[in-house]
Design an enzyme around this catalytic site. Sequence first.
Site, short mmCIF file in Angstrom:
data_model
loop_
_atom_site.label_atom_id
_atom_site.label_comp_id
_atom_site.label_asym_id
_atom_site.label_seq_id
_atom_site.Cartn_x
_atom_site.Cartn_y
_atom_site.Cartn_z
N LYS A 103 32.94 48.90 31.20
CA LYS A 103 32.62 47.98 32.29
C LYS A 103 33.70 48.06 33.38
O LYS A 103 33.41 48.22 34.54
CB LYS A 103 32.50 46.56 31.73
CG LYS A 103 32.23 45.51 32.77
CD LYS A 103 32.00 44.15 32.16
CE LYS A 103 31.99 43.10 33.27
NZ LYS A 103 31.79 41.74 32.76
N GLU A 113 41.93 52.45 25.63
CA GLU A 113 41.32 53.26 24.57
C GLU A 113 40.28 54.21 25.15
O GLU A 113 40.25 55.40 24.84
CB GLU A 113 40.63 52.35 23.53
CG GLU A 113 41.56 51.54 22.65
CD GLU A 113 41.94 50.20 23.27
OE1 GLU A 113 41.80 50.04 24.51
OE2 GLU A 113 42.40 49.33 22.53
N GLY A 168 30.75 42.17 28.60
CA GLY A 168 30.76 43.38 27.78
C GLY A 168 29.94 43.21 26.51
O GLY A 168 29.15 44.07 26.14
N ARG A 169 30.14 42.09 25.82
CA ARG A 169 29.45 41.89 24.53
C ARG A 169 27.99 41.52 24.70
O ARG A 169 27.28 41.33 23.72
CB ARG A 169 30.21 40.85 23.71
CG ARG A 169 30.44 39.52 24.41
CD ARG A 169 31.51 38.70 23.70
NE ARG A 169 31.86 37.47 24.38
CZ ARG A 169 32.79 37.36 25.32
NH1 ARG A 169 33.45 38.45 25.72
NH2 ARG A 169 33.07 36.21 25.87
N GLU A 174 34.39 36.70 19.97
CA GLU A 174 35.01 36.84 21.29
C GLU A 174 34.46 35.74 22.21
O GLU A 174 35.12 35.29 23.13
CB GLU A 174 34.72 38.24 21.89
CG GLU A 174 35.76 38.66 22.92
CD GLU A 174 35.63 40.12 23.35
OE1 GLU A 174 34.64 40.45 24.04
OE2 GLU A 174 36.51 40.93 23.03
N HIS A 217 27.07 43.14 -4.84
CA HIS A 217 27.97 43.69 -5.85
C HIS A 217 29.42 43.68 -5.38
O HIS A 217 30.26 44.40 -5.90
CB HIS A 217 27.53 45.11 -6.22
CG HIS A 217 26.17 45.11 -6.85
ND1 HIS A 217 25.97 44.86 -8.18
CD2 HIS A 217 24.93 45.21 -6.30
CE1 HIS A 217 24.67 44.87 -8.45
NE2 HIS A 217 24.02 45.08 -7.31
N LYS A 269 47.19 43.70 24.88
CA LYS A 269 47.07 44.90 25.73
C LYS A 269 48.34 45.07 26.56
O LYS A 269 48.88 46.17 26.69
CB LYS A 269 45.89 44.76 26.70
CG LYS A 269 44.52 44.79 26.08
CD LYS A 269 43.49 44.74 27.20
CE LYS A 269 42.09 44.51 26.71
NZ LYS A 269 41.12 44.29 27.76
O1 F6P Z 1 39.24 43.82 25.08
C1 F6P Z 1 38.06 43.10 25.16
C2 F6P Z 1 37.06 43.74 26.07
O2 F6P Z 1 37.32 43.35 27.36
C3 F6P Z 1 35.65 43.38 25.64
O3 F6P Z 1 35.25 42.16 26.12
C4 F6P Z 1 34.90 44.54 26.18
O4 F6P Z 1 33.62 44.63 25.61
C5 F6P Z 1 35.81 45.67 25.79
O5 F6P Z 1 37.11 45.16 26.01
C6 F6P Z 1 35.60 46.94 26.56
O6 F6P Z 1 35.76 46.75 27.92
P1 F6P Z 1 35.26 47.81 28.96
O7 F6P Z 1 33.79 47.94 28.82
O8 F6P Z 1 35.67 47.27 30.30
O9 F6P Z 1 35.95 49.12 28.66
#
Ligand code: F6P
Length: 558
Positions: A210, A216, A281-282, A367, A398, A522
Amino acid sequence: MSDLTPIDPTMTPAWEALDLRADTFDPDLREWFAADPQRTQKWTLSAADLYVDLSKNLIDEDVLDDLLALAEQTNVAQLRDAMYAGEHINVTEDRAVLHTALRRPATDTLMVDGQDAIADVHAELAKMYAFAERVRSGEWVGITGKPVETVVNVGIGGSDLGPVMAYEALAPYVQEGLKCRFISNIDPTDAGETTKDLDPETTLVIVASKTFTTLETITNAKVVREWFLNALRERGLATDEASTAEAISKHFVAVSTALDKVAEFGIDPANAFGFWNWVGGRYSVDSAVGTALAIAIGPEGFADFLAGFHAMDRHFAEAPARENVPLIMGLLNVWYGNFLGADTHAVLPYSQYLHRFPAYLQQLTMESNGKSVRRDGTPVTYDTGEVFWGEPGTNGQHAFYQLIHQGTRMVPADFIAFANPAWPLADGDADMHELFLSNFLAQTKALAFGKTSEEVRAEGTAEEIVSARVFTGNRPTTSIMAPSLTPSVLGQLIALYEHITFVQGAVWGIDSFDQWGVELGKVLAKQIMPAIEGDAAALAAQDQSTRALIEYYRKHRG
Ligand code: F6P
């Protein structure tokens, strides 16, 4: 404009009534079922294609009345309407919250901040569908003219969990010859293992983020680009600037709200699919973040998926309170968490295809509702966001079901199953799906009705182990069934949980749509990196525990 000032729920008459009720609440599901042969009928609701049996919950008419009063006294319906209308209910980020607009029909109109959001959504969907069709048909080819065989989605959080969960859930709908893989973790293992056997000539990479700033994702995207170009160069391809640019444009696309950053990364914005800051995002699997899924199951399948969400959105907006499944399930969670002492909530799909659904729900629910202050910044004095967890049945049976059946903690659980299997296998005469479903049914029955000491004794059990074999029962469950796990039904299930999460957040008066709690880590990771790399001043600036861990790492790294 609605008044978004949160109400302290503990100050409402309904909260007080529930508190009093909880003090003397003595549920007895055996007794309740025996006394009322209509209990299941009374407490079973339907929402779109979902059959939702709430009868094995610790609820009676009085509790329901108080819970519905609590929803009224905390203005849940007003907040829902404000959300659907595009008001800025995400107050800490001053944003509209409009995932519901992502699945509305093209004939609708919704003006948001001066722009018709529905028209924008459908323009972007058309672009994504056209691209998906080109990939599926083989018209979109890579640098050596070969069609795409593997789509690699690079993203994390909402830009990963939704696409991977839905891709796994809808495996029977995936076009033959196409597969998706997902890279999310910054652990180099993830990118390394995922790319190690891929053919770069038939791989399409979707960088989904987003913000397009997530460490990452950007790191993984660069690493995958490096792998891709090196692999091509070993084959004598992409050896100069022009052919490198061509290779990137044919094998890398992006999904983001930040198209300027996509261009900076080197991906042609013509190969980027956008969405809007009013999609959290979620809550984004139904936006262009679902591009990998749209390629895998096709535009028609994706449109069905969206129709499923929309059917549940309408149910949440239009069903009367007493028949409103997300409203009642959200309120039940409040009842269990705030009045009956539950800390966690299990989601137990009896469907191997839904094996990532609990993980997906963890981001959605935790979240969203892991907050300690209300929308106006005042601290809460009650528990919010319970821990969501789960695994598919029967594997969970199990592993951890022992605690749910006989442990000291109450774990409300949602059981999800489907009438039709995708794999109609049999063990001789025994239909495997029926064996599977008998487990689904047996578990909720055992949890609800238990086994008394008299029943245990009657089986001839030695007296000294009778107590160990008693099941108290009265352990609450909801059973959700649907005919089959189709794209539409998956959309309905996701939207159901989105709205359950919303209801809980609305009662608690919190902002379910921000996520400030993930920021500090972060920032600190960026500050710690130089210390790991050997910067003495950065190391000295760390606390003693972090410093010792870094020293351990530096000593042992080969
Ligand atoms: O670290 C949390 C977050 O902001 C989530 O809310 C989001 O889904 C995820 O990181 C990834 O964010 P992006 O889509 O901006 O890379």
